[in-house]
Enzyme design. Structure first.
Site, PDB file in Angstrom:
ATOM      1  N   ASP A   4     -10.908   7.188   3.483  1.00 52.55           N
ATOM      2  CA  ASP A   4     -10.257   6.456   2.389  1.00 52.55           C
ATOM      3  C   ASP A   4     -11.014   5.171   2.073  1.00 52.55           C
ATOM      4  OD1 ASP A   4      -8.362   6.150   0.423  1.00 52.55           O
ATOM      5  OD2 ASP A   4      -6.895   5.172   1.716  1.00 52.55           O
ATOM      6  N   LYS A  36       0.966  -5.589   9.040  1.00 48.00           N
ATOM      7  CA  LYS A  36       1.232  -4.425   8.188  1.00 48.00           C
ATOM      8  C   LYS A  36       2.495  -3.734   8.683  1.00 48.00           C
ATOM      9  CE  LYS A  36      -0.793  -0.067   6.571  1.00 48.00           C
ATOM     10  NZ  LYS A  36      -1.982   0.820   6.622  1.00 48.00           N
ATOM     11  N   GLY A  39       0.806  -1.207   0.000  1.00 42.14           N
ATOM     12  CA  GLY A  39       0.000   0.000   0.000  1.00 42.14           C
ATOM     13  C   GLY A  39       0.838   1.254   0.000  1.00 42.14           C
ATOM     14  N   SER A  40       0.187   2.383   0.261  1.00 45.30           N
ATOM     15  CA  SER A  40       0.867   3.682   0.222  1.00 45.30           C
ATOM     16  C   SER A  40       1.935   3.815   1.304  1.00 45.30           C
ATOM     17  CB  SER A  40      -0.161   4.814   0.385  1.00 45.30           C
ATOM     18  OG  SER A  40      -1.141   4.743  -0.615  1.00 45.30           O
ATOM     19  N   PHE A  41       1.651   3.254   2.495  1.00 38.96           N
ATOM     20  CA  PHE A  41       2.545   3.475   3.625  1.00 38.96           C
ATOM     21  C   PHE A  41       3.259   2.203   4.102  1.00 38.96           C
ATOM     22  CE2 PHE A  41      -0.701   6.920   4.404  1.00 38.96           C
ATOM     23  CZ  PHE A  41       0.108   7.924   3.912  1.00 38.96           C
ATOM     24  N   GLY A  42       3.052   1.087   3.417  1.00 34.00           N
ATOM     25  CA  GLY A  42       3.732  -0.116   3.868  1.00 34.00           C
ATOM     26  C   GLY A  42       3.249  -1.363   3.151  1.00 34.00           C
ATOM     27  N   SER A  43       3.737  -2.508   3.638  1.00 29.33           N
ATOM     28  CA  SER A  43       3.402  -3.798   3.047  1.00 29.33           C
ATOM     29  C   SER A  43       2.714  -4.676   4.084  1.00 29.33           C
ATOM     30  CB  SER A  43       4.674  -4.482   2.540  1.00 29.33           C
ATOM     31  OG  SER A  43       5.363  -3.668   1.616  1.00 29.33           O
ATOM     32  N   VAL A  44       1.838  -5.559   3.605  1.00 28.49           N
ATOM     33  CA  VAL A  44       1.088  -6.451   4.484  1.00 28.49           C
ATOM     34  C   VAL A  44       1.524  -7.886   4.224  1.00 28.49           C
ATOM     35  CG1 VAL A  44      -1.190  -7.239   5.211  1.00 28.49           C
ATOM     36  CG2 VAL A  44      -0.874  -4.865   4.469  1.00 28.49           C
TER      37      VAL A  44
END
Length: 392
Positions: free
Chosen positions: A332, A223, A205-210
């Protein structure tokens, strides 16, 4: 062209004078007119009411920008010997009586929207069936809009009723949920995700990975924030604050957090969620064409599932806006942030851009954020009013 007082005027020729505007309706008072020539000017609009000029023998309106339908009253002008309506923008049906019954008395060339008339004029036939179909289609649209409108209102009422019913079943903090924000160690998350292996990567995503992981035998979604990305730290703080005290069956459950230092001495922050077996709504609405066909065929939502997911999302938003301890605006909401569990129940997640209403905010950080005029939502999901606020 105010000539109303010239009641004895029998001849008027103002052709080729670059005149413009609409033809004055006062000409209708000149009852003695026999010849009226207004051709080769820039007149526009419709032919005014001239039905009292029964003595007209010549009416020349050639080469203007006149529009509308040919007045029906002209067919009753029995003395009319020359009617020139050529090269204008007239439309509709050409009469066949009076002067219109002889091609030698009338000229309508250069009016592409005219139809009908006598055969000598060589105009296309009028398609009355098309007009009738349009009228019937309009009547059908009106007739269908009423029952479908009532059906829509009934569906909205059902959704609101289901929300009220489901809100009574919302999560309440249990002994385990009271400690849900106790932090786990970095080592635990490394082990749970097999060293944050790409094999366990669920999404970026915009601010990190899951990542998918297993902690104490429970499958979780981890996350990991990319703190080099601008806004990632605030996203972490907002998500923690938003999910700290809210519990609802249609919100993704935050199990725990991790805020520490990794093996390289860098700041590390992660959020651990309840794992959603069926992924995001985005994956079901827009399946990946690169996946196996067998898997793609399975990812199809029927009408009942779609209605249930819509109801789940509405219930979640209703809870956030009206029943949470501090009213929260998600900011969002989109298919990729709606996750589905094993029962295909919808859960709203990703509160990194959530807004606490200023009147209810409990922390200076969030008061400052809610009073800011900066756009923080995903492009395409921002309220139009906020765009106006930024650029006004």
């Amino acid at each position: 062209m105010e000539v109303a007082k010239l009641i004895n005027l029998g001849y008027l020729d103002v052709s080729k004078n670059l005149l413009s505007g609409e033809i004055s309706s006062t000409l209708g008072s000149c009852t003695s007119l026999e010849t009226l020539r207004l051709g080769n000017n820039f007149f526009n609009g419709a032919i005014p009411s001239l039905n009292f000029l029964r003595g007209l023998s010549e009416l020349d309106l050639v080469n203007n920008s006149l529009s509308g339908e040919i007045p029906v009253y002209l067919k009753s002008f029995i003395l009319l010997q020359n009617l020139n309506l050529s090269f204008n923008n007239f439309e509709g049906v050409v009469p066949t009586q009076g002067a219109f019954s002889k091609a030698s008395k009338i000229s309508v060339v250069g009016n592409n929207k005219l139809c009908g008339g006598i055969a000598e004029l060589k105009l296309p036939k009028c398609n009355f069936k098309e007009d009738e179909n349009r009228r019937s289609n309009s009547a059908l649209t009106v007739a269908l809009s009423i029952p479908f409108g009532l059906l829509g209102l009934a569906l909205v009422g059902c959704v609101l009723y289901l929300c009220q019913f489901r809100n009574r079943r919302k999560y309440t903090p249990s002994n385990s949920s009271k400690n849900s924000l106790l932090r786990v160690s970095y080592q635990t998350l490394v082990k749970a995700t097999d060293g944050f292996s790409s094999f366990n990567l669920i999404s970026v995503g915009s601010f990190g990975s899951v990542y998918k992981g297993v902690i104490d035998g429970i499958i979780v979604a981890v996350k990991v924030l990319n703190l080099l990305q601008h806004g990632a730290l605030k996203s972490f703080l907002f998500e923690c604050e938003a999910l700290r005290n809210i519990r609802h069956r249609n919100l993704v459950k935050l199990i725990t957090t991790c805020s520490t230092i990794d093996y390289q001495g860098h700041d590390f922050k992660a959020l651990v969620y309840e794992f959603m077996v069926n992924g995001s709504l985005e994956e079901w609405l827009h399946p990946n064409c690169n996946e196996d066909l067998s898997n793609e065929e399975l990812k199809k939502l029927n009408l009942l599932q779609r209605l249930n997911i819509i109801t789940d999302v509405v219930c979640a938003l209703n809870y956030l806006h009206n029943h949470a301890q501090s009213p929260i605006v998600h900011s969002d909401l989109k298919p990729s942030n709606i996750l589905l569990d094993k029962d295909m129940t919808g859960h709203v997640g990703d509160f990194g851009l959530a807004k606490f209403l200023a009147d209810h905010a409990t922390h200076d950080l969030f008061v400052n954020e809610t009073s800011s005029v900066g756009i923080r939502e995903t492009i395409g999901y921002t309220a139009p009013g906020e765009y106006a606020l930024i650029y006004s």
